[in-house]
Design a protein around this motif. Structure first.
Motif, PDB file in Angstrom:
ATOM      1  N   VAL A  28       0.842  -1.197   0.000  1.00  0.00           N
ATOM      2  CA  VAL A  28       0.000   0.000   0.000  1.00  0.00           C
ATOM      3  C   VAL A  28       0.876   1.245   0.000  1.00  0.00           C
ATOM      4  CG1 VAL A  28      -1.841   1.227   1.212  1.00  0.00           C
ATOM      5  CG2 VAL A  28      -1.780  -1.272   1.237  1.00  0.00           C
ATOM      6  N   SER A  29       0.502   2.223  -0.789  1.00  0.00           N
ATOM      7  CA  SER A  29       1.292   3.447  -0.904  1.00  0.00           C
ATOM      8  C   SER A  29       1.098   4.342   0.316  1.00  0.00           C
ATOM      9  CB  SER A  29       0.888   4.214  -2.159  1.00  0.00           C
ATOM     10  OG  SER A  29      -0.322   4.925  -1.943  1.00  0.00           O
ATOM     11  N   ARG A  59      -1.933   7.040 -10.538  1.00  0.00           N
ATOM     12  CA  ARG A  59      -0.524   7.242 -10.903  1.00  0.00           C
ATOM     13  C   ARG A  59       0.329   7.518  -9.671  1.00  0.00           C
ATOM     14  NH1 ARG A  59       1.852  11.374 -15.555  1.00  0.00           N
ATOM     15  NH2 ARG A  59       4.050  10.755 -15.299  1.00  0.00           N
ATOM     16  N   ALA A  60      -0.177   8.377  -8.794  1.00  0.00           N
ATOM     17  CA  ALA A  60       0.584   8.708  -7.585  1.00  0.00           C
ATOM     18  C   ALA A  60       0.850   7.466  -6.744  1.00  0.00           C
ATOM     19  CB  ALA A  60      -0.174   9.753  -6.769  1.00  0.00           C
ATOM     20  N   LYS A  61      -0.151   6.615  -6.607  1.00  0.00           N
ATOM     21  CA  LYS A  61       0.013   5.392  -5.812  1.00  0.00           C
ATOM     22  C   LYS A  61       1.024   4.450  -6.450  1.00  0.00           C
ATOM     23  CE  LYS A  61      -4.813   5.498  -4.258  1.00  0.00           C
ATOM     24  NZ  LYS A  61      -6.130   4.799  -4.331  1.00  0.00           N
ATOM     25  N   VAL A  65       4.796   3.408  -4.826  1.00  0.00           N
ATOM     26  CA  VAL A  65       5.173   2.027  -4.504  1.00  0.00           C
ATOM     27  C   VAL A  65       6.350   1.574  -5.365  1.00  0.00           C
ATOM     28  CG1 VAL A  65       4.404  -0.380  -4.621  1.00  0.00           C
ATOM     29  CG2 VAL A  65       2.933   1.363  -3.594  1.00  0.00           C
ATOM     30  N   ALA A  66       6.345   1.936  -6.646  1.00  0.00           N
ATOM     31  CA  ALA A  66       7.445   1.543  -7.538  1.00  0.00           C
ATOM     32  C   ALA A  66       8.773   2.127  -7.074  1.00  0.00           C
ATOM     33  CB  ALA A  66       7.145   1.978  -8.965  1.00  0.00           C
ATOM     34  N   ALA A  67       8.731   3.332  -6.506  1.00  0.00           N
ATOM     35  CA  ALA A  67       9.964   3.968  -6.034  1.00  0.00           C
ATOM     36  C   ALA A  67      10.581   3.200  -4.874  1.00  0.00           C
ATOM     37  CB  ALA A  67       9.677   5.407  -5.601  1.00  0.00           C
ATOM     38  N   HIS A  68       9.749   2.471  -4.134  1.00  0.00           N
ATOM     39  CA  HIS A  68      10.239   1.685  -2.999  1.00  0.00           C
ATOM     40  C   HIS A  68      10.416   0.210  -3.348  1.00  0.00           C
ATOM     41  CE1 HIS A  68       8.489   5.293  -1.056  1.00  0.00           C
ATOM     42  NE2 HIS A  68       9.445   5.112  -0.174  1.00  0.00           N
ATOM     43  N   ALA A  69      10.115  -0.148  -4.589  1.00  0.00           N
ATOM     44  CA  ALA A  69      10.254  -1.543  -5.025  1.00  0.00           C
ATOM     45  C   ALA A  69      10.825  -1.574  -6.440  1.00  0.00           C
ATOM     46  CB  ALA A  69       8.899  -2.249  -4.966  1.00  0.00           C
TER      47      ALA A  69
END
Length: 210
Positions: A28-29, A59-61, A65-69
């Motif tokens: 979860v973002s 998009r924000a979510k 999450v992609a930035a942390h994975a």
């Protein structure tokens, strides 16, 4: 097999993907959704169509999450809102604030139709992004006051966009839909398939081994 990371806490979205043969991981973002949406609307001059609002949040979510994975194959973010026009002009509705708000909404919704917008955003770390919105017309039954109160008392309308479900207790109160059923549940499988193809991925590659 391509693995999917779902940037959503929605049990309905997870169940929909699983029933379609996908076994996503979930993260979860931490996005401040009201702040993100307010900034986007102000940047757009003070108004933004509902179909674009859900895309901004999806998009924000996904990007958060992609930035942390960064090792994820592909990340999916979603957001839903109901656009309702009860004769006084269109209104965009997310989750109700409380039970009283949910009751008031259903008194506006009953016997009418609205458009359920679900934004989708896919991020392939290092491989691009793609997004789109699924919009489906939903026709609501003309509920009696006691039906509304009983439904709200279950708690279900308090945790979903538009204060209703089509795949749960609220299914009996939806007389018809025009569009993608899965988009109303929370994730449009046909749209996700198209967006994956834009990123060079195949929907069938998401299927978990049987």
């Amino acid at each position: 097999m391509t693995t999917l990371l779902l940037a959503s806490a929605s049990p309905a979205r997870l169940a929909t993907l699983r029933s379609a043969g996908v076994r996503p991981d979930v993260r979860v973002s931490d996005v401040d959704e009201p702040a993100v949406l307010t900034a986007a609307v102000l940047g757009a001059g003070g108004t933004m169509p509902a179909a674009e609002q859900v895309l901004v949040l999806a998009r924000a979510k996904a990007e958060d999450v992609a930035a942390h994975a960064p090792s994820a194959d592909v990340v999916l973010g979603c957001d839903s809102m109901l656009e309702l026009d009860d004769g006084s002009g269109p209104d965009v509705l997310g989750k109700p604030a409380d039970a009283a708000d949910a009751v008031a909404r259903w008194r506006r919704m009953r016997g009418r139709s609205g458009v359920l917008h679900t934004g989708h955003w896919l991020v392939r770390p290092g491989g691009g992004e793609a997004g789109g919105t699924s919009s489906t017309v939903v026709h609501f039954a003309d509920l009696a006051d006691d039906e509304i109160e009983a439904y709200v008392a279950t708690g279900e309308p308090l945790v979903v966009a538009g204060a209703f479900t089509v795949d749960g207790l609220g299914g009996a109160f939806v007389t018809a839909i025009e569009g993608d059923y899965h988009g109303v549940v929370g994730v449009s499988l046909p749209l996700v398939r198209v967006l994956l193809a834009e990123l060079g991925l195949a929907w069938t590659d998401l299927w978990a081994p049987r």
